[in-house]
Design a protein around this motif. Structure first.
Motif, PDB file in Angstrom:
ATOM      1  N   PRO A  41     -14.312  -4.276  12.998  1.00  0.00           N
ATOM      2  CA  PRO A  41     -14.937  -3.925  11.723  1.00  0.00           C
ATOM      3  C   PRO A  41     -14.948  -5.092  10.728  1.00  0.00           C
ATOM      4  O   PRO A  41     -14.063  -5.952  10.753  1.00  0.00           O
ATOM      5  CB  PRO A  41     -14.068  -2.777  11.209  1.00  0.00           C
ATOM      6  N   ASN A  42     -15.931  -5.061   9.853  1.00  0.00           N
ATOM      7  CA  ASN A  42     -16.040  -6.098   8.820  1.00  0.00           C
ATOM      8  C   ASN A  42     -14.916  -5.978   7.802  1.00  0.00           C
ATOM      9  O   ASN A  42     -14.427  -6.993   7.295  1.00  0.00           O
ATOM     10  CB  ASN A  42     -17.390  -6.001   8.121  1.00  0.00           C
ATOM     11  N   LEU A  43     -14.544  -4.743   7.495  1.00  0.00           N
ATOM     12  CA  LEU A  43     -13.481  -4.501   6.523  1.00  0.00           C
ATOM     13  C   LEU A  43     -12.705  -3.247   6.922  1.00  0.00           C
ATOM     14  O   LEU A  43     -13.315  -2.240   7.285  1.00  0.00           O
ATOM     15  CB  LEU A  43     -14.070  -4.289   5.112  1.00  0.00           C
ATOM     16  N   VAL A  44     -11.402  -3.334   6.870  1.00  0.00           N
ATOM     17  CA  VAL A  44     -10.536  -2.156   6.979  1.00  0.00           C
ATOM     18  C   VAL A  44      -9.804  -2.059   5.652  1.00  0.00           C
ATOM     19  O   VAL A  44      -9.140  -3.003   5.227  1.00  0.00           O
ATOM     20  CB  VAL A  44      -9.538  -2.266   8.149  1.00  0.00           C
ATOM     21  N   LEU A  45      -9.973  -0.923   4.979  1.00  0.00           N
ATOM     22  CA  LEU A  45      -9.353  -0.699   3.679  1.00  0.00           C
ATOM     23  C   LEU A  45      -8.344   0.446   3.831  1.00  0.00           C
ATOM     24  O   LEU A  45      -8.725   1.582   4.099  1.00  0.00           O
ATOM     25  CB  LEU A  45     -10.423  -0.349   2.646  1.00  0.00           C
ATOM     26  N   MET A  46      -7.081   0.119   3.671  1.00  0.00           N
ATOM     27  CA  MET A  46      -5.986   1.066   3.867  1.00  0.00           C
ATOM     28  C   MET A  46      -5.352   1.381   2.514  1.00  0.00           C
ATOM     29  O   MET A  46      -4.649   0.541   1.952  1.00  0.00           O
ATOM     30  CB  MET A  46      -4.956   0.439   4.806  1.00  0.00           C
ATOM     31  N   ASP A  47      -5.657   2.558   1.991  1.00  0.00           N
ATOM     32  CA  ASP A  47      -5.083   2.973   0.712  1.00  0.00           C
ATOM     33  C   ASP A  47      -3.770   3.700   0.987  1.00  0.00           C
ATOM     34  O   ASP A  47      -3.765   4.798   1.550  1.00  0.00           O
ATOM     35  CB  ASP A  47      -6.059   3.877  -0.042  1.00  0.00           C
ATOM     36  N   THR A  48      -2.681   3.102   0.578  1.00  0.00           N
ATOM     37  CA  THR A  48      -1.355   3.667   0.872  1.00  0.00           C
ATOM     38  C   THR A  48      -1.066   4.928   0.045  1.00  0.00           C
ATOM     39  O   THR A  48      -0.097   5.621   0.328  1.00  0.00           O
ATOM     40  CB  THR A  48      -0.258   2.619   0.660  1.00  0.00           C
ATOM     41  N   GLU A  49      -1.885   5.229  -0.948  1.00  0.00           N
ATOM     42  CA  GLU A  49      -1.736   6.496  -1.673  1.00  0.00           C
ATOM     43  C   GLU A  49      -2.415   7.640  -0.918  1.00  0.00           C
ATOM     44  O   GLU A  49      -2.154   8.807  -1.196  1.00  0.00           O
ATOM     45  CB  GLU A  49      -2.323   6.391  -3.078  1.00  0.00           C
ATOM     46  N   VAL A  50      -3.305   7.314   0.021  1.00  0.00           N
ATOM     47  CA  VAL A  50      -4.033   8.325   0.778  1.00  0.00           C
ATOM     48  C   VAL A  50      -3.320   8.584   2.097  1.00  0.00           C
ATOM     49  O   VAL A  50      -3.193   9.733   2.529  1.00  0.00           O
ATOM     50  CB  VAL A  50      -5.491   7.891   1.020  1.00  0.00           C
ATOM     51  N   ILE A  51      -2.882   7.545   2.761  1.00  0.00           N
ATOM     52  CA  ILE A  51      -2.217   7.708   4.073  1.00  0.00           C
ATOM     53  C   ILE A  51      -0.794   8.150   3.864  1.00  0.00           C
ATOM     54  O   ILE A  51      -0.084   7.654   3.063  1.00  0.00           O
ATOM     55  CB  ILE A  51      -2.283   6.406   4.879  1.00  0.00           C
TER      56      ILE A  51
END
Length: 183
Positions: A173-183
């Protein structure tokens, strides 16, 4: 008993010298990963800012329950940005039928990038659609369970959920965005 190693640690075969009885083969160190990986608290609020670097209109693939959880946050992240979001609900299977349906949505809506928000099957579907349309894919996992966010692979199922095949992709993928408030 090990012999005294030579000054050059490699033998004539290119293997690391340990003893006359044992050699260790050398291997190339290869790292294959997303072009950009972002992780932190509240990063999903910046999705629109990240997206505008890849295109003008994103197909955002998400489940209805995922939209209830983070949809307004994602919509708000596009306010005042140079890209817009076209939301579409995932039908539950990463199947050829679903991929083709979403390719149609991309074409009808004039999208030039795909964003997947959710778990493995959504992310694999987003990657497959982007691959077939030769466009960027941005991945936003909402569960920590698989390697789907970062891999150059989509697992394709039948409409009934039975494994069908692997779709090996030419890039991660071009970008992986991992929001630690969601996971």
């Amino acid at each position: 008993m090990f012999d005294k190693p030579p000054k050059n640690p490699y033998n004539e075969k290119g293997n690391i010298y340990q003893s006359k009885e044992q050699e260790v083969s050398t291997m190339a160190g290869i790292l294959i990963s997303p072009s950009k990986y972002v992780q932190g608290a509240g990063e999903l609020k910046k999705l629109g800012e990240y997206a505008e670097k890849y295109g003008k209109k994103a197909l955002v693939l998400i489940t209805s329950s995922g939209f209830k959880r983070v949809g307004e946050l994602v919509k708000g992240s596009f306010d005042g940005k140079g890209a817009e979001a076209e939301f579409n609900y995932f039908n539950g299977e990463c199947s050829k039928t679903e991929i083709n349906r979403l390719i149609g949505v991309v074409e009808e809506q004039g999208c030039d990038m795909v964003i997947g928000i959710g778990g493995g099957k959504i992310l694999d579907t987003a990657k497959a659609v982007a691959y077939h349309k030769s466009m960027p894919v941005l991945i936003c996992p909402t569960i920590a369970s698989t390697d789907a966010p970062c891999s150059a692979l989509s697992v394709i199922y039948t409409d009934e959920g039975v494994f069908e095949e692997y779709l090996f992709l030419p890039a991660n993928p071009n970008l992986v965005l991992m929001d630690t408030e969601v996971i």
